[in-house]
Motif scaffolding. Structure first.
Motif, short mmCIF file in Angstrom:
data_model
loop_
_atom_site.label_atom_id
_atom_site.label_comp_id
_atom_site.label_asym_id
_atom_site.label_seq_id
_atom_site.Cartn_x
_atom_site.Cartn_y
_atom_site.Cartn_z
N ALA A 13 103.27 -1.09 63.39
CA ALA A 13 102.60 -1.75 62.26
C ALA A 13 102.57 -3.26 62.48
CB ALA A 13 103.33 -1.43 60.97
N LEU A 14 101.46 -3.86 62.08
CA LEU A 14 101.34 -5.32 62.14
C LEU A 14 102.18 -5.95 61.04
CD1 LEU A 14 97.49 -5.88 62.48
CD2 LEU A 14 99.21 -6.34 64.19
N PRO A 15 102.72 -7.13 61.29
CA PRO A 15 103.37 -7.84 60.18
C PRO A 15 102.31 -8.10 59.10
CG PRO A 15 103.90 -8.87 62.29
CD PRO A 15 102.84 -7.84 62.56
N PRO A 16 102.70 -8.08 57.83
CA PRO A 16 101.73 -8.27 56.73
C PRO A 16 100.90 -9.55 56.86
CG PRO A 16 103.83 -7.53 55.86
CD PRO A 16 104.04 -7.81 57.32
N TYR A 17 101.52 -10.66 57.26
CA TYR A 17 100.76 -11.91 57.39
C TYR A 17 99.71 -11.77 58.49
CZ TYR A 17 99.62 -16.83 57.99
OH TYR A 17 98.95 -18.03 58.08
N ALA A 18 100.06 -11.16 59.59
CA ALA A 18 99.11 -10.97 60.69
C ALA A 18 97.94 -10.12 60.23
CB ALA A 18 99.81 -10.33 61.89
N GLU A 19 98.23 -9.10 59.47
CA GLU A 19 97.17 -8.23 58.96
C GLU A 19 96.19 -9.01 58.08
OE1 GLU A 19 97.16 -4.02 56.64
OE2 GLU A 19 98.79 -4.40 58.06
N ARG A 20 96.73 -9.90 57.23
CA ARG A 20 95.86 -10.71 56.36
C ARG A 20 95.01 -11.69 57.17
NH1 ARG A 20 100.55 -10.28 53.40
NH2 ARG A 20 101.29 -12.39 53.86
N VAL A 21 95.60 -12.31 58.19
CA VAL A 21 94.85 -13.23 59.04
C VAL A 21 93.70 -12.49 59.73
CG1 VAL A 21 94.95 -14.61 61.17
CG2 VAL A 21 96.72 -14.89 59.41
N LEU A 22 93.99 -11.33 60.29
CA LEU A 22 92.97 -10.56 61.00
C LEU A 22 91.89 -10.07 60.04
CD1 LEU A 22 95.18 -8.57 63.50
CD2 LEU A 22 93.98 -10.73 63.87
N ASP A 23 92.26 -9.75 58.82
CA ASP A 23 91.27 -9.35 57.81
C ASP A 23 90.28 -10.48 57.55
OD1 ASP A 23 92.40 -6.83 57.55
OD2 ASP A 23 93.44 -7.29 55.66
N VAL A 24 90.78 -11.71 57.45
CA VAL A 24 89.90 -12.86 57.22
C VAL A 24 89.01 -13.07 58.44
CG1 VAL A 24 89.78 -15.35 56.80
CG2 VAL A 24 91.48 -13.97 55.60
N ALA A 25 89.57 -12.99 59.63
CA ALA A 25 88.77 -13.16 60.85
C ALA A 25 87.60 -12.18 60.89
CB ALA A 25 89.65 -13.01 62.09
N GLU A 26 87.83 -10.98 60.42
CA GLU A 26 86.77 -9.96 60.41
C GLU A 26 85.68 -10.26 59.38
OE1 GLU A 26 89.19 -6.38 60.11
OE2 GLU A 26 88.56 -5.91 62.16
N LEU A 27 86.00 -11.07 58.37
CA LEU A 27 85.02 -11.43 57.34
C LEU A 27 84.04 -12.52 57.79
CD1 LEU A 27 87.31 -11.66 54.17
CD2 LEU A 27 85.72 -9.82 54.77
N ILE A 28 84.40 -13.30 58.79
CA ILE A 28 83.57 -14.43 59.22
C ILE A 28 82.26 -13.89 59.78
CG2 ILE A 28 83.42 -16.48 60.69
CD1 ILE A 28 86.56 -16.39 60.77
N PRO A 29 81.14 -14.30 59.22
CA PRO A 29 79.85 -13.78 59.68
C PRO A 29 79.50 -14.25 61.09
CG PRO A 29 79.64 -14.91 57.55
CD PRO A 29 81.00 -15.21 58.08
N PRO A 30 78.70 -13.46 61.81
CA PRO A 30 78.21 -13.91 63.12
C PRO A 30 77.50 -15.26 62.98
CG PRO A 30 77.65 -11.60 62.76
CD PRO A 30 78.19 -12.14 61.45
#
Length: 126
Positions: A13-30
């Protein structure tokens, strides 16, 4: 390992903070980017170094090229791959300055036009 022991089905499992950072990265539009500091501010947690560490350890599973330094410099060691993504996505770039006797360096991101604030539409600023 014995034949009776099943292989681990799930990655750790990812650390919770890492999961939140990656979630934001996935939101950034092309065609848009956020800085390490932008993501920390958006999450209201951590800072640019913490976001950078998460991206270094876990960022390969998300559009890592959209999380950048605040000066618009391309990620050292990944310039060519990032530049290919930026050109494919139409991310605004500033061509490298050429000086006398110097062939010029790598382009930089045009942060004024490419930066995404997490709320506006996904088209780069004109």
């Amino acid at each position: 390992m014995s034949q009776d022991t099943p292989p681990s089905a799930e990655p750790p499992a990812l650390p919770p903070y890492a999961e939140r950072v990656l979630d934001v990265a996935e939101l950034i539009p092309p065609g848009r980017v956020m800085t390490y500091g932008d993501i920390a501010e958006w999450l209201e947690e951590g800072g640019p170094r913490q976001v950078g560490r998460v991206m270094a350890l876990y960022g390969s599973a998300v559009p890592w090229w959209r999380v950048v330094r605040s000066d618009g410099a391309l990620l050292p060691g990944h310039e060519r791959r990032a530049l290919a993504h930026y050109r494919t996505e139409g991310t605004p770039l500033r061509e490298a300055r050429r000086t006398a006797g110097s062939p010029g360096g790598a382009p930089r991101l045009d942060m004024r036009r490419a930066r995404w604030d997490g709320t506006t539409g996904d088209t780069p600023h004109s």
